[in-house]
Structures are given as structure tokens and as C-alpha cells.
Design a protein around this motif. Sequence first.
Motif, mmCIF file in Angstrom:
data_model
loop_
_atom_site.group_PDB
_atom_site.id
_atom_site.type_symbol
_atom_site.label_atom_id
_atom_site.label_comp_id
_atom_site.label_asym_id
_atom_site.label_seq_id
_atom_site.Cartn_x
_atom_site.Cartn_y
_atom_site.Cartn_z
ATOM 1 N N LEU A 23 -9.222 11.916 0.689
ATOM 2 C CA LEU A 23 -9.707 11.834 -0.688
ATOM 3 C C LEU A 23 -8.543 11.829 -1.682
ATOM 4 C CD1 LEU A 23 -12.812 14.222 -0.560
ATOM 5 C CD2 LEU A 23 -12.781 11.721 -0.517
ATOM 6 N N SER A 24 -7.542 12.657 -1.430
ATOM 7 C CA SER A 24 -6.381 12.694 -2.321
ATOM 8 C C SER A 24 -5.639 11.358 -2.310
ATOM 9 C CB SER A 24 -5.437 13.822 -1.909
ATOM 10 O OG SER A 24 -6.052 15.085 -2.065
ATOM 11 N N PHE A 25 -5.537 10.763 -1.132
ATOM 12 C CA PHE A 25 -4.879 9.454 -1.018
ATOM 13 C C PHE A 25 -5.646 8.411 -1.824
ATOM 14 C CE2 PHE A 25 -3.897 5.578 1.632
ATOM 15 C CZ PHE A 25 -2.568 5.484 1.249
ATOM 16 N N GLY A 26 -6.969 8.421 -1.703
ATOM 17 C CA GLY A 26 -7.777 7.482 -2.476
ATOM 18 C C GLY A 26 -7.600 7.675 -3.976
ATOM 19 N N GLY A 30 -5.913 5.266 -7.342
ATOM 20 C CA GLY A 30 -6.615 4.869 -8.557
ATOM 21 C C GLY A 30 -8.116 4.852 -8.474
ATOM 22 N N GLY A 31 -8.684 5.380 -7.393
ATOM 23 C CA GLY A 31 -10.134 5.420 -7.275
ATOM 24 C C GLY A 31 -10.674 6.810 -7.525
ATOM 25 N N ASN A 32 -11.974 6.869 -7.842
ATOM 26 C CA ASN A 32 -12.629 8.155 -8.071
ATOM 27 C C ASN A 32 -13.432 8.513 -6.825
ATOM 28 O OD1 ASN A 32 -13.695 10.473 -9.220
ATOM 29 N ND2 ASN A 32 -15.309 9.368 -10.324
ATOM 30 N N ALA A 33 -12.733 9.034 -5.821
ATOM 31 C CA ALA A 33 -13.365 9.322 -4.536
ATOM 32 C C ALA A 33 -13.861 10.759 -4.512
ATOM 33 C CB ALA A 33 -12.374 9.086 -3.400
ATOM 34 N N GLU A 34 -15.174 10.926 -4.518
ATOM 35 C CA GLU A 34 -15.760 12.264 -4.412
ATOM 36 C C GLU A 34 -16.137 12.596 -2.979
ATOM 37 O OE1 GLU A 34 -18.979 12.603 -7.133
ATOM 38 O OE2 GLU A 34 -17.732 12.273 -8.914
ATOM 39 N N PRO A 40 -12.291 2.957 0.229
ATOM 40 C CA PRO A 40 -12.359 1.547 0.631
ATOM 41 C C PRO A 40 -12.741 1.396 2.100
ATOM 42 C CG PRO A 40 -10.357 1.970 -0.619
ATOM 43 C CD PRO A 40 -10.970 3.316 -0.329
ATOM 44 N N PHE A 41 -13.400 0.290 2.394
ATOM 45 C CA PHE A 41 -13.751 -0.128 3.754
ATOM 46 C C PHE A 41 -14.843 0.741 4.390
ATOM 47 C CE2 PHE A 41 -9.029 -0.544 3.217
ATOM 48 C CZ PHE A 41 -9.065 -1.849 2.765
ATOM 49 N N THR A 42 -15.588 1.508 3.583
ATOM 50 C CA THR A 42 -16.682 2.317 4.115
ATOM 51 C C THR A 42 -18.024 1.854 3.568
ATOM 52 O OG1 THR A 42 -16.429 3.954 2.341
ATOM 53 C CG2 THR A 42 -15.229 4.351 4.384
ATOM 54 N N GLU A 43 -18.097 0.630 3.028
ATOM 55 C CA GLU A 43 -19.317 0.198 2.345
ATOM 56 C C GLU A 43 -20.526 0.123 3.268
ATOM 57 O OE1 GLU A 43 -16.670 -3.254 3.349
ATOM 58 O OE2 GLU A 43 -16.456 -1.497 2.090
ATOM 59 N N GLU A 44 -20.330 -0.060 4.573
ATOM 60 C CA GLU A 44 -21.479 -0.126 5.464
ATOM 61 C C GLU A 44 -22.125 1.244 5.674
ATOM 62 O OE1 GLU A 44 -20.440 -2.013 9.103
ATOM 63 O OE2 GLU A 44 -20.670 -4.019 8.291
ATOM 64 N N SER A 45 -21.473 2.303 5.187
ATOM 65 C CA SER A 45 -22.069 3.628 5.328
ATOM 66 C C SER A 45 -23.343 3.745 4.497
ATOM 67 C CB SER A 45 -21.077 4.708 4.886
ATOM 68 O OG SER A 45 -20.766 4.565 3.513
ATOM 69 N N GLY A 46 -23.462 2.909 3.478
ATOM 70 C CA GLY A 46 -24.677 2.909 2.661
ATOM 71 C C GLY A 46 -25.002 1.486 2.275
ATOM 72 N N THR A 47 -25.727 0.779 3.139
ATOM 73 C CA THR A 47 -25.931 -0.652 2.928
ATOM 74 C C THR A 47 -26.707 -0.958 1.664
ATOM 75 O OG1 THR A 47 -27.872 -0.531 4.373
ATOM 76 C CG2 THR A 47 -25.811 -1.246 5.363
ATOM 77 N N GLU A 48 -27.437 0.048 1.139
ATOM 78 C CA GLU A 48 -28.201 -0.219 -0.081
ATOM 79 C C GLU A 48 -27.288 -0.494 -1.273
ATOM 80 O OE1 GLU A 48 -27.049 3.982 -0.202
ATOM 81 O OE2 GLU A 48 -27.994 2.725 1.341
ATOM 82 N N LYS A 49 -26.017 -0.087 -1.204
ATOM 83 C CA LYS A 49 -25.088 -0.351 -2.300
ATOM 84 C C LYS A 49 -23.937 -1.252 -1.845
ATOM 85 C CE LYS A 49 -22.226 3.795 -1.635
ATOM 86 N NZ LYS A 49 -21.611 4.974 -2.294
ATOM 87 N N ARG A 242 -10.730 -7.233 -2.789
ATOM 88 C CA ARG A 242 -12.033 -6.958 -3.409
ATOM 89 C C ARG A 242 -12.478 -5.528 -3.107
ATOM 90 N NH1 ARG A 242 -15.177 -11.027 -5.509
ATOM 91 N NH2 ARG A 242 -14.508 -13.187 -5.181
ATOM 92 N N SER A 243 -12.187 -5.039 -1.914
ATOM 93 C CA SER A 243 -12.569 -3.675 -1.561
ATOM 94 C C SER A 243 -11.871 -2.662 -2.469
ATOM 95 C CB SER A 243 -12.216 -3.379 -0.095
ATOM 96 O OG SER A 243 -12.982 -4.165 0.778
ATOM 97 N N PHE A 244 -10.597 -2.892 -2.735
ATOM 98 C CA PHE A 244 -9.870 -1.990 -3.632
ATOM 99 C C PHE A 244 -10.369 -2.131 -5.066
ATOM 100 C CE2 PHE A 244 -6.750 -1.482 -0.206
ATOM 101 C CZ PHE A 244 -6.460 -0.129 -0.338
ATOM 102 N N ALA A 245 -10.662 -3.357 -5.491
ATOM 103 C CA ALA A 245 -11.179 -3.549 -6.849
ATOM 104 C C ALA A 245 -12.510 -2.826 -7.019
ATOM 105 C CB ALA A 245 -11.334 -5.043 -7.138
ATOM 106 N N TYR A 246 -13.362 -2.938 -6.018
ATOM 107 C CA TYR A 246 -14.651 -2.247 -6.060
ATOM 108 C C TYR A 246 -14.451 -0.739 -6.075
ATOM 109 C CZ TYR A 246 -19.273 -0.675 -4.540
ATOM 110 O OH TYR A 246 -20.481 -0.036 -4.445
ATOM 111 N N PHE A 247 -13.520 -0.256 -5.258
ATOM 112 C CA PHE A 247 -13.223 1.175 -5.181
ATOM 113 C C PHE A 247 -12.705 1.709 -6.516
ATOM 114 C CE2 PHE A 247 -9.701 4.242 -4.082
ATOM 115 C CZ PHE A 247 -10.529 5.346 -3.901
#
Length: 321
Positions: A23-26, A30-34, A40-49, A242-247
Motif C-alpha cells: 500500500l505504501s508503494f502504491g 501517486g495512487g490512493n490505495a486504501e 494496479p493490475f488487481t481489477e479482476e478482483s471486482g469485475t463490477e468495476k 492505462r492501469s496506472f492512469a486508472y489507479f
Amino acid sequence: MKGTDEQEGVFSSRFAEIEPILLSFGRALGGNAETLDDLPFTEESGTEKMPEPLYVRHDEEMLTQLTSWLLQGQHIGLISPYGTGKTALREIAARDLGKRDDFLVASVKNPNATTERGLYETILKTAYSGGYEIDPDNYWQVRNGIPWATAETRKAVREVSRAARADGVTILLIVDEIEDLPAKLLPPLQTAGDLGIRLFLSGTPDGKDRLHEFRETLESRLRYYEDIDQFSPADTAEYIARSFAYFRDEPYDGQGPPLFTPQAIKFIHEQTGGNPRETRLECMDLFARAAFIWHRSGREIERINITPALRNRSLSMAPPE
């Protein structure tokens, strides 16, 4: 007395250590990782988003063809190997088309556990969500808006389908994993298609024989597309960017990928053959390895690069003294 690590277990004792590093690395990037799912690269963990541009927009020919068939009111079969983006496309289609006034989208994600009545009930509930309901006086027994007898649920599907079509609304039924579809569900799917429900079926090449069988029963009205394109090296680089931009909650405007060197992108493509799912997993693993290197070395985030050599680096997390 047992030590704390023994009491917590081999893996549990490390959860509280590793999660903050990732989380600290994220956040440093520049991302807001809670949570870890925000990285990044974990989008399949919640396919609804699942972000739409990450998996399927690289195959313009497929998207053009499927869009054309949807506009023409065709039944669609999509055949492609595991990991090429079918699940992503299914989720995106359901979400995107579901926002439109001229589509109502029903989904069957586990056809092997679906019955004929369950199939019709899924369609009816979707129709009801769009305001198309049956007249219960026309049916013998209705519970929660669904006729009890299977034959009457079939009749109800005809009623809502006609009403929707009269308003220019398409009820689209998406069925994933067609290779697992029980043979007993082929006639109900055929019936749903004959009643005006549009079908979007997807599966692996093992399901192709079923689609051929299905195609014949629907008098060749099923059109199927085979093989979503794999990622090229350029697609891999764009996916990472794109993954980083989304993150980071930033727009993607053609920028290059951070962290990953050109050599790393070439390595990822060689390792995965361009398979989108395997690409995501390889990127996620290299991202985690980079986080451990950053934590251990104490370097500034700008000095961290992901290279092929990172694959062989030790995963020790002991920080510098």
C-alpha cells in the motif's frame, strides 16, 4: 510459551508486514490505495468495476463486428481461449449496455447450475427492472411476480419480450462459459431466442461444438466471433499505462507506462504470449517485487525500475539498517 509468529501461523504472521509495504508503494506512486484491491493490475478482483479500456479495446475488429451484430439484432457467440478477456467483455457489455434506454441486460454466469425455470426467471426479473411486468391475472399461480409453472414462465417471457420490443427495447441475455452449458438448457435458450430475447453467448473453443449445435437450432441466426486478439508488445505497454492512469484517477492520453522498462515489457510479452490475463498476473507480481525492493533498499521512488532481472531477485523484505 509459543512465540508470537507460531501462534499466528506461517502466513498470517506476514500479512500485517507485507500489506503495508504494498500500500505504501502504491501511495508513493501517486495512487490512493486504501486496500490491496485498489492497486494496479488487481481489477479482476471486482469485475463490477473493471475499467473498460484495459482488456478489450485493443481488438477493434472484434468490437466493430459485435457492435454491428448487436445493432442488427443478431444472436452472438464469442469463442476465445481462457484469459483472453471474455469475462471482462461480458462484465463491460452488461454494464455499458445496461446504462442504455434501449437495452435490458440479463446475465447467467453459472449455466451448469441453471434450470429451465431459473433461466426464464432471470429474464423476467431483468424485464421487471425495466418496467415490463406480466398481468398476473393471465397466469394460474404467481409468486413474487414469477409464474410458478415452467410452461407459464415461458409464456411470461413472451409477454415481456413483446412489450419491450414494441418500445424498441432489446432484452439481451448474456451466458458465459457455454462449454459448461447442460444439453437440457439448449432448448430453453432456443425458445428464449425465438421469443425475441437476444442472446450473447461466450465460451472457450471447447464450447464451439455446442454453439454449432445451437446455431442449427436457431436456423443460422447465431453469429459467432472467434479469438479475441492477444496483446501485442504495444498493447502490453498501453495496458500498463492505462492501469496506472486508472489507479491514479488520471486520464489516459497516450503516456508511457511508469516503472516498467521497455525490456520488461518485451519480457512480459514473451512470457505470456500476449494473453491478457497472464499479462495482468505477471505485471502484478513484478509490481509486488518492485515494492519489496523499494522497501528494502530505501531508495527514492523515482529510482525504482522494473526490469526482467527483477524476476530473479530475492524477495527478502528486511529494510536497510
